[in-house]
Enzyme design. Structure first.
Site, PDB file in Angstrom:
ATOM      1  N   ASN A 103      56.138  12.633  18.442  1.00  0.00           N
ATOM      2  CA  ASN A 103      56.598  13.920  17.902  1.00  0.00           C
ATOM      3  C   ASN A 103      56.496  13.963  16.381  1.00  0.00           C
ATOM      4  O   ASN A 103      56.066  14.965  15.803  1.00  0.00           O
ATOM      5  CB  ASN A 103      58.049  14.194  18.317  1.00  0.00           C
ATOM      6  CG  ASN A 103      58.160  14.821  19.684  1.00  0.00           C
ATOM      7  OD1 ASN A 103      57.242  15.481  20.159  1.00  0.00           O
ATOM      8  ND2 ASN A 103      59.286  14.624  20.326  1.00  0.00           N
ATOM      9  N   HIS A 119      56.005  18.603  17.698  1.00  0.00           N
ATOM     10  CA  HIS A 119      56.708  18.780  18.968  1.00  0.00           C
ATOM     11  C   HIS A 119      55.866  19.499  20.015  1.00  0.00           C
ATOM     12  O   HIS A 119      56.022  19.232  21.218  1.00  0.00           O
ATOM     13  CB  HIS A 119      58.040  19.500  18.749  1.00  0.00           C
ATOM     14  CG  HIS A 119      59.026  18.641  18.034  1.00  0.00           C
ATOM     15  ND1 HIS A 119      59.829  17.738  18.690  1.00  0.00           N
ATOM     16  CD2 HIS A 119      59.322  18.520  16.722  1.00  0.00           C
ATOM     17  CE1 HIS A 119      60.586  17.104  17.810  1.00  0.00           C
ATOM     18  NE2 HIS A 119      60.293  17.563  16.603  1.00  0.00           N
ATOM     19  N   ASP A 169      55.262  18.051  23.672  1.00  0.00           N
ATOM     20  CA  ASP A 169      55.425  18.802  24.909  1.00  0.00           C
ATOM     21  C   ASP A 169      54.204  18.640  25.816  1.00  0.00           C
ATOM     22  O   ASP A 169      54.339  18.507  27.041  1.00  0.00           O
ATOM     23  CB  ASP A 169      55.637  20.291  24.620  1.00  0.00           C
ATOM     24  CG  ASP A 169      57.008  20.593  24.045  1.00  0.00           C
ATOM     25  OD1 ASP A 169      57.882  19.684  24.021  1.00  0.00           O
ATOM     26  OD2 ASP A 169      57.216  21.752  23.613  1.00  0.00           O
ATOM     27  N   ASP A 207      61.069   6.075  30.754  1.00  0.00           N
ATOM     28  CA  ASP A 207      60.879   6.954  29.606  1.00  0.00           C
ATOM     29  C   ASP A 207      59.643   6.541  28.834  1.00  0.00           C
ATOM     30  O   ASP A 207      59.073   5.468  29.048  1.00  0.00           O
ATOM     31  CB  ASP A 207      62.134   7.050  28.734  1.00  0.00           C
ATOM     32  CG  ASP A 207      62.390   5.868  27.837  1.00  0.00           C
ATOM     33  OD1 ASP A 207      61.622   4.880  27.867  1.00  0.00           O
ATOM     34  OD2 ASP A 207      63.354   5.916  27.069  1.00  0.00           O
ATOM     35  N   GLU A 229      62.587  12.617  26.952  1.00  0.00           N
ATOM     36  CA  GLU A 229      61.421  11.920  27.491  1.00  0.00           C
ATOM     37  C   GLU A 229      61.804  10.954  28.609  1.00  0.00           C
ATOM     38  O   GLU A 229      61.068  10.032  28.926  1.00  0.00           O
ATOM     39  CB  GLU A 229      60.661  11.193  26.376  1.00  0.00           C
ATOM     40  CG  GLU A 229      61.288   9.916  25.868  1.00  0.00           C
ATOM     41  CD  GLU A 229      62.419  10.093  24.870  1.00  0.00           C
ATOM     42  OE1 GLU A 229      62.848   9.087  24.309  1.00  0.00           O
ATOM     43  OE2 GLU A 229      62.905  11.223  24.641  1.00  0.00           O
TER      44      GLU A 229
END
Length: 156
Positions: A44, A49, A53, A36, A79
């Site tokens: 974020n 966000h 992304d 991760d 993630e």
């Protein structure tokens, strides 16, 4: 996965079940890599966000570019990502995960700059089922997090 254009968790579970059955039947070895993005919440919270992304998409593209055709790559959720490394022993899976870790660390992710990932690896063992294998790989990932992040952890 709609965002990253890689497989999703449901498809991963399906593929893992198939691979476990093949490993039991044909005595083939495989490893699961779970990784991760370190401090993704901070990305974020700092950049929004939509930017988060973009990081997920770019990271997925880096990993896809470095996979063998036989490997299976999926987004586990948020993630977190999973890779099934077919016909792999612990050394080759470790080398592969370390290569990915380094490629990700050396990339520039827009205004966030450097992004790192932590990795855990578990090899399928006789007597494993999906739950045991996933529990072990998850434990390795959290060992990597506790050990300072941006590292690969594999233990028998």
């Amino acid at each position: 996965d709609k965002l990253t254009s890689i497989y999703n968790r449901a498809k991963f579970d399906e593929e893992l079940d198939i691979e476990i059955e093949k490993a039991k039947r044909y005595k083939k070895s495989f490893c699961v890599i779970m990784f991760d993005i370190d401090d993704f919440k901070k990305i974020n919270d700092t950049f929004g966000h939509d930017f988060g992304d973009m990081v997920l998409k770019q990271l997925s593209a880096i990993v896809k570019k470095n996979l063998r055709k036989s490997d299976f790559f999926a987004r586990w959720g948020g993630e977190e990502f999973m890779i099934i490394v077919f016909n792999a022993d612990k050394e080759s899976a470790f080398y592969f995960a370390e290569k990915l870790r380094s490629k990700i660390e050396s990339a520039i992710f827009g205004k966030a700059g450097k992004v790192t990932c932590s990795f855990g690896i578990a090899k399928f063992k006789k007597g494993d089922d999906r739950e045991k294998l996933l529990k072990r790989v998850d434990k390795r990932l959290y060992e990597a997090k506790r050990s300072g992040k941006n590292i690969v952890i594999y233990k028998d």
